[in-house]
Design a protein around this motif. Structure first.
Motif, mmCIF file in Angstrom:
data_model
loop_
_atom_site.group_PDB
_atom_site.id
_atom_site.type_symbol
_atom_site.label_atom_id
_atom_site.label_comp_id
_atom_site.label_asym_id
_atom_site.label_seq_id
_atom_site.Cartn_x
_atom_site.Cartn_y
_atom_site.Cartn_z
ATOM 1 N N MET A 1 27.725 41.307 39.847
ATOM 2 C CA MET A 1 29.006 41.270 40.502
ATOM 3 C C MET A 1 28.809 41.652 41.967
ATOM 4 O O MET A 1 28.186 42.650 42.275
ATOM 5 N N SER A 2 29.343 40.822 42.846
ATOM 6 C CA SER A 2 29.173 41.114 44.265
ATOM 7 C C SER A 2 30.357 41.897 44.805
ATOM 8 O O SER A 2 31.468 41.815 44.302
ATOM 9 N N LYS A 3 30.091 42.667 45.830
ATOM 10 C CA LYS A 3 31.127 43.442 46.512
ATOM 11 C C LYS A 3 31.371 42.816 47.875
ATOM 12 O O LYS A 3 30.454 42.296 48.491
ATOM 13 N N PRO A 4 32.612 42.889 48.374
ATOM 14 C CA PRO A 4 32.889 42.310 49.691
ATOM 15 C C PRO A 4 32.211 43.091 50.809
ATOM 16 O O PRO A 4 32.092 44.310 50.732
ATOM 17 N N ASP A 5 31.781 42.349 51.816
ATOM 18 C CA ASP A 5 31.235 42.982 53.012
ATOM 19 C C ASP A 5 32.361 43.568 53.864
ATOM 20 O O ASP A 5 32.159 44.516 54.605
ATOM 21 N N LYS A 6 33.531 42.945 53.759
ATOM 22 C CA LYS A 6 34.664 43.343 54.580
ATOM 23 C C LYS A 6 35.942 43.176 53.751
ATOM 24 O O LYS A 6 36.138 42.146 53.125
ATOM 25 N N ILE A 7 36.797 44.173 53.744
ATOM 26 C CA ILE A 7 38.087 44.092 53.063
ATOM 27 C C ILE A 7 39.097 43.495 54.036
ATOM 28 O O ILE A 7 39.306 44.031 55.131
ATOM 29 N N LEU A 8 39.734 42.382 53.667
ATOM 30 C CA LEU A 8 40.709 41.728 54.523
ATOM 31 C C LEU A 8 42.125 42.260 54.302
ATOM 32 O O LEU A 8 42.938 42.277 55.221
ATOM 33 N N TYR A 9 42.411 42.684 53.091
ATOM 34 C CA TYR A 9 43.747 43.147 52.764
ATOM 35 C C TYR A 9 43.699 43.885 51.435
ATOM 36 O O TYR A 9 42.933 43.514 50.548
ATOM 37 N N THR A 10 44.505 44.903 51.292
ATOM 38 C CA THR A 10 44.650 45.612 50.022
ATOM 39 C C THR A 10 46.120 45.648 49.654
ATOM 40 O O THR A 10 46.933 46.186 50.402
ATOM 41 N N ALA A 11 46.462 45.036 48.529
ATOM 42 C CA ALA A 11 47.830 45.091 48.015
ATOM 43 C C ALA A 11 47.982 46.396 47.252
ATOM 44 O O ALA A 11 47.130 46.748 46.444
ATOM 45 N N LYS A 12 49.055 47.101 47.529
ATOM 46 C CA LYS A 12 49.318 48.363 46.841
ATOM 47 C C LYS A 12 50.702 48.295 46.214
ATOM 48 O O LYS A 12 51.682 48.022 46.909
ATOM 49 N N THR A 13 50.755 48.508 44.913
ATOM 50 C CA THR A 13 52.037 48.512 44.214
ATOM 51 C C THR A 13 52.172 49.784 43.395
ATOM 52 O O THR A 13 51.178 50.431 43.048
ATOM 53 N N HIS A 14 53.410 50.112 43.102
ATOM 54 C CA HIS A 14 53.739 51.252 42.253
ATOM 55 C C HIS A 14 54.617 50.712 41.137
ATOM 56 O O HIS A 14 55.682 50.136 41.403
ATOM 57 N N THR A 15 54.158 50.848 39.889
ATOM 58 C CA THR A 15 54.888 50.315 38.749
ATOM 59 C C THR A 15 55.232 51.440 37.798
ATOM 60 O O THR A 15 54.392 52.295 37.498
ATOM 61 N N THR A 16 56.478 51.427 37.337
ATOM 62 C CA THR A 16 56.925 52.380 36.328
ATOM 63 C C THR A 16 57.634 51.605 35.227
ATOM 64 O O THR A 16 58.254 50.571 35.485
ATOM 65 N N GLY A 17 57.512 52.074 34.004
ATOM 66 C CA GLY A 17 58.227 51.455 32.891
ATOM 67 C C GLY A 17 57.544 50.264 32.262
ATOM 68 O O GLY A 17 58.125 49.619 31.399
#
Length: 138
Positions: A1-17
């Protein structure tokens, strides 16, 4: 499994229920009520969100492929994504189909664009070898 050299974007969500809850993004752009597939409730479900995300990403990958092939994508290009939630025994699983319409593009060119996109789209990479997937030209 390869890892990115550079992160372009990180989606962050908060889920409940869980499936009958709510999910919001850290930037406030996503604020959705969730409900179980096929059940009562006015919300969306994870399968619909996955279908929307994958089809949008796939269309972007098709644009890159078309550019490499020096082909103009039609304005009425459409992708109908279908994500099935199923069971095998007592285990849940997903399978998916992308039904792609490329009006005015010959079948051979359309297939080349779709095949290239399927190799580069991050969602396609994530699903490859993990779930059953069909990529159909319609």
């Amino acid at each position: 499994m390869s890892k990115p050299d550079k992160i372009l974007y990180t989606a962050k969500t908060h889920t409940t229920g869980g499936r009958d809850g709510k999910s919001t993004s850290s930037d406030g752009r996503l604020d959705v009520k969730l409900s179980s597939p096929g059940g009562p409730g006015g919300g969306t479900n994870p399968e619909q969100l996955f279908a929307a995300g994958w089809s949008a990403c796939f269309e972007g990958a098709m644009g890159l492929a078309a550019k490499k092939l020096d082909v103009k994508l039609p304005a009425d290009l459409a992708i109908d994504a279908e994500v099935d939630l199923g069971m095998t025994g007592d285990a849940y699983l997903l399978q998916a189909r992308l039904n792609i319409s490329l009006p005015g593009v010959d079948k051979e060119t359309a297939r080349a664009i779709v095949d290239m996109a399927h190799q580069t789209c991050p969602y396609s990479k994530a699903t490859r070898g993990n779930i059953n997937v069909e990529i159909n030209l319609v």
